[in-house]
Write a protein that holds these residues in place. Structure first.
Motif, mmCIF file in Angstrom:
data_model
loop_
_atom_site.group_PDB
_atom_site.id
_atom_site.type_symbol
_atom_site.label_atom_id
_atom_site.label_comp_id
_atom_site.label_asym_id
_atom_site.label_seq_id
_atom_site.Cartn_x
_atom_site.Cartn_y
_atom_site.Cartn_z
ATOM 1 N N GLY A 154 5.006 -3.198 -2.300
ATOM 2 C CA GLY A 154 6.156 -2.731 -3.079
ATOM 3 C C GLY A 154 7.379 -2.473 -2.225
ATOM 4 N N ALA A 155 7.175 -1.813 -1.069
ATOM 5 C CA ALA A 155 8.312 -1.536 -0.192
ATOM 6 C C ALA A 155 8.874 -2.828 0.388
ATOM 7 N N GLY A 156 7.992 -3.774 0.728
ATOM 8 C CA GLY A 156 8.473 -5.060 1.228
ATOM 9 C C GLY A 156 9.326 -5.774 0.208
ATOM 10 N N TRP A 157 8.874 -5.778 -1.028
ATOM 11 C CA TRP A 157 9.614 -6.415 -2.111
ATOM 12 C C TRP A 157 10.964 -5.718 -2.323
ATOM 13 N N LEU A 158 10.952 -4.386 -2.367
ATOM 14 C CA LEU A 158 12.165 -3.620 -2.654
ATOM 15 C C LEU A 158 13.187 -3.719 -1.534
ATOM 16 N N ILE A 159 12.734 -3.566 -0.286
ATOM 17 C CA ILE A 159 13.658 -3.613 0.844
ATOM 18 C C ILE A 159 14.316 -4.989 0.945
ATOM 19 N N TYR A 160 13.532 -6.035 0.682
ATOM 20 C CA TYR A 160 14.099 -7.386 0.665
ATOM 21 C C TYR A 160 15.231 -7.473 -0.356
ATOM 22 N N LYS A 161 14.993 -6.961 -1.553
ATOM 23 C CA LYS A 161 15.999 -7.026 -2.614
ATOM 24 C C LYS A 161 17.239 -6.203 -2.255
ATOM 25 N N THR A 181 11.888 -2.474 14.664
ATOM 26 C CA THR A 181 10.896 -2.167 13.627
ATOM 27 C C THR A 181 9.508 -2.649 14.054
ATOM 28 N N GLY A 182 9.446 -3.770 14.770
ATOM 29 C CA GLY A 182 8.158 -4.221 15.305
ATOM 30 C C GLY A 182 7.589 -3.206 16.282
ATOM 31 N N ALA A 183 8.473 -2.654 17.122
ATOM 32 C CA ALA A 183 8.041 -1.602 18.042
ATOM 33 C C ALA A 183 7.552 -0.379 17.267
ATOM 34 N N GLY A 184 8.230 -0.094 16.144
ATOM 35 C CA GLY A 184 7.826 1.037 15.314
ATOM 36 C C GLY A 184 6.446 0.853 14.708
ATOM 37 N N VAL A 185 6.153 -0.370 14.273
ATOM 38 C CA VAL A 185 4.821 -0.647 13.715
ATOM 39 C C VAL A 185 3.759 -0.476 14.790
ATOM 40 N N SER A 210 8.461 -5.399 8.423
ATOM 41 C CA SER A 210 8.091 -4.420 9.447
ATOM 42 C C SER A 210 8.512 -3.006 9.055
ATOM 43 N N LEU A 211 9.708 -2.871 8.478
ATOM 44 C CA LEU A 211 10.164 -1.556 8.044
ATOM 45 C C LEU A 211 9.236 -1.004 6.959
ATOM 46 N N SER A 212 8.802 -1.859 6.064
ATOM 47 C CA SER A 212 7.863 -1.448 5.011
ATOM 48 C C SER A 212 6.558 -0.935 5.614
ATOM 49 N N THR A 213 6.090 -1.643 6.630
ATOM 50 C CA THR A 213 4.846 -1.247 7.292
ATOM 51 C C THR A 213 5.000 0.093 7.985
ATOM 52 N N VAL A 214 6.118 0.282 8.678
ATOM 53 C CA VAL A 214 6.364 1.554 9.378
ATOM 54 C C VAL A 214 6.351 2.716 8.394
ATOM 55 N N ILE A 215 7.061 2.570 7.285
ATOM 56 C CA ILE A 215 7.126 3.637 6.279
ATOM 57 C C ILE A 215 5.736 3.964 5.748
ATOM 58 N N HIS A 274 -3.988 -4.611 7.124
ATOM 59 C CA HIS A 274 -3.867 -4.613 5.666
ATOM 60 C C HIS A 274 -2.428 -4.298 5.247
ATOM 61 N N THR A 275 -1.885 -3.250 5.840
ATOM 62 C CA THR A 275 -0.545 -2.800 5.470
ATOM 63 C C THR A 275 0.517 -3.842 5.804
ATOM 64 N N ASN A 276 0.435 -4.391 7.010
ATOM 65 C CA ASN A 276 1.433 -5.368 7.439
ATOM 66 C C ASN A 276 1.337 -6.659 6.633
ATOM 67 N N THR A 277 0.103 -7.061 6.330
ATOM 68 C CA THR A 277 -0.083 -8.293 5.561
ATOM 69 C C THR A 277 0.483 -8.168 4.155
ATOM 70 N N THR A 278 0.218 -7.050 3.497
ATOM 71 C CA THR A 278 0.742 -6.873 2.142
ATOM 72 C C THR A 278 2.260 -6.738 2.149
ATOM 73 N N ALA A 279 2.815 -6.159 3.218
ATOM 74 C CA ALA A 279 4.272 -6.075 3.326
ATOM 75 C C ALA A 279 4.887 -7.470 3.448
ATOM 76 N N ILE A 280 4.269 -8.323 4.261
ATOM 77 C CA ILE A 280 4.737 -9.705 4.399
ATOM 78 C C ILE A 280 4.653 -10.432 3.057
#
Length: 353
Positions: free
Chosen positions: A166-173, A198-202, A280-285, A301-307
């Motif tokens: 959801g965050a990946g979808w929303l942040i993209y939009k 953001t990659g460093a954050g993940v 990546s930002l979605s994953t960090v959050i 799991h988290t990073n894959t669903t964000a992608i």
């Protein structure tokens, strides 16, 4: 009264208990395998968008894993507390330690097999499954499971899936809306740099999440070997243990991971820099919420669903859903598969030892 384990006590118990030595070595092996399999997912998107070269990204991930585990654990040990109290190995300390050893064997065999085939499986799920199976074996039933803590695994899966996607979808939009009139070249330069952060954050949050899980295993093993009462409310993660686990995870990250990077960041969906930033930002959050909430989640799991969320927001047809489905199958198989492996190993070791 807090339960504090100093380095001298650790070595004293090691010298007097061979099973503890094996558990410690296996746990180190699991941490290294985790660094080689789970951590690369943290920087997969930065590599896939060519914001970083694979070797540079892996070195960055190793460093961020180290500091993430160390610094976050000084502030919150919620995830470690959840793992520590998730199962009960019973009142016989030596049998419990043997069962814990069996769980470590199951975890490392499962994780190493996944790495060999380039499957981005979750060491977190393997850990939970292996511990659960071994505890059931030594206790003889499901009373070994502390359901109040185990349910947090389900919460974590739901959070990482729904929030990641959801965050990946929303942040993209949101990015698309505010950058629709921005020069494309300037935007790409900005997001290429931003994606490195953001990659460093993940990677930083991966260290905090997974490192605490394995530190709790060390504490559990030492307290079992010493015949001490294991109360999560008195558990303290010593600084020396934080540094030790962080170093091992960093080593694992530095020596492995390009297969996993390709499976997650390249093959699943082709991303541009701003899309990789959004994922990546979605994953960090998601990882921040889970870590401070004491929910053990999978960085994979988290990073894959964000992608997937970012890819679906752009165009669902661009996502290679077959790869995502294969990953889901792997995650679904991990709990019964690694759990049964932990159960069988525990039964076998209890007979032999």
């Amino acid at each position: 009264m807090s339960l504090t384990i100093d380095l001298a006590m650790f070595f004293t118990e090691l010298m007097s208990n061979p099973v503890l030595v094996v558990v410690a070595l296996l746990n180190i092996g699991v941490i290294v395998v985790n660094g080689a399999t789970d951590a690369p997912n943290a920087i997969a998107t930065a590599v896939s968008t060519r914001a970083m070269r694979p070797r540079s990204a892996i070195i960055m991930a190793a460093i961020c894993n180290f500091f993430g585990l160390l610094l976050i654990s000084l502030v919150s040990t919620a995830v470690a507390s959840t793992i520590f109290s998730m199962v009960d190995f019973g009142g016989n300390s030596q049998q419990a330690l043997v069962a814990l050893m069996a769980a470590m064997v199951a975890i490392i065999v499962w994780g190493a097999t996944a790495w060999w085939f380039g499957i981005p499986t979750s060491q977190s799920h393997s850990l939970i499954a292996g511990l659960t199976g071994a505890a059931i074996a030594v206790q003889g039933g499901f009373d070994a499971i502390n359901w109040a803590e185990w349910i947090k695994v389900i919460y974590g899966i739901l959070l990482s899936t729904l929030m990641g996607f959801g965050a990946g979808w929303l942040i993209y939009k949101v990015i698309g809306h505010f950058c629709r009139n921005v020069n494309r070249q300037k935007a790409n330069r900005f997001f290429r740099v931003a994606q490195i952060f953001t990659g460093a954050g993940v990677a930083f949050m991966h260290g905090a999440q997974d490192g605490q899980k394995f530190m709790s295993i060390f504490v559990l093993a030492i307290t079992l070997a010493a015949g001490m009462h294991t109360d999560v409310n008195t558990m303290v993660l010593p600084l020396w243990l934080m540094v030790f686990c962080a170093l091992n995870m960093g080593i694992g990250t530095a020596v492995g991971g390009e297969r996993i990077i390709k499976s997650v960041g390249v093959d699943m969906v082709k991303l541009e820099s701003f899309q990789g930033f959004a994922a990546s930002l979605s994953t960090v959050i998601s990882l921040i919420v889970a870590t401070f909430g004491g929910l053990p989640v999978s960085t994979t799991h988290t990073n894959t669903t964000a992608i997937m969320g970012v890819g679906a927001a752009r165009n669902p047809k661009t996502v290679k859903w077959s790869i995502a489905i294969d990953m889901v199958k792997t995650w679904v198989l991990t709990f019964p598969g690694c759990g049964i492996l932990g159960f069988v190993c525990a039964k076998l070791f209890l007979i032999i030892l």
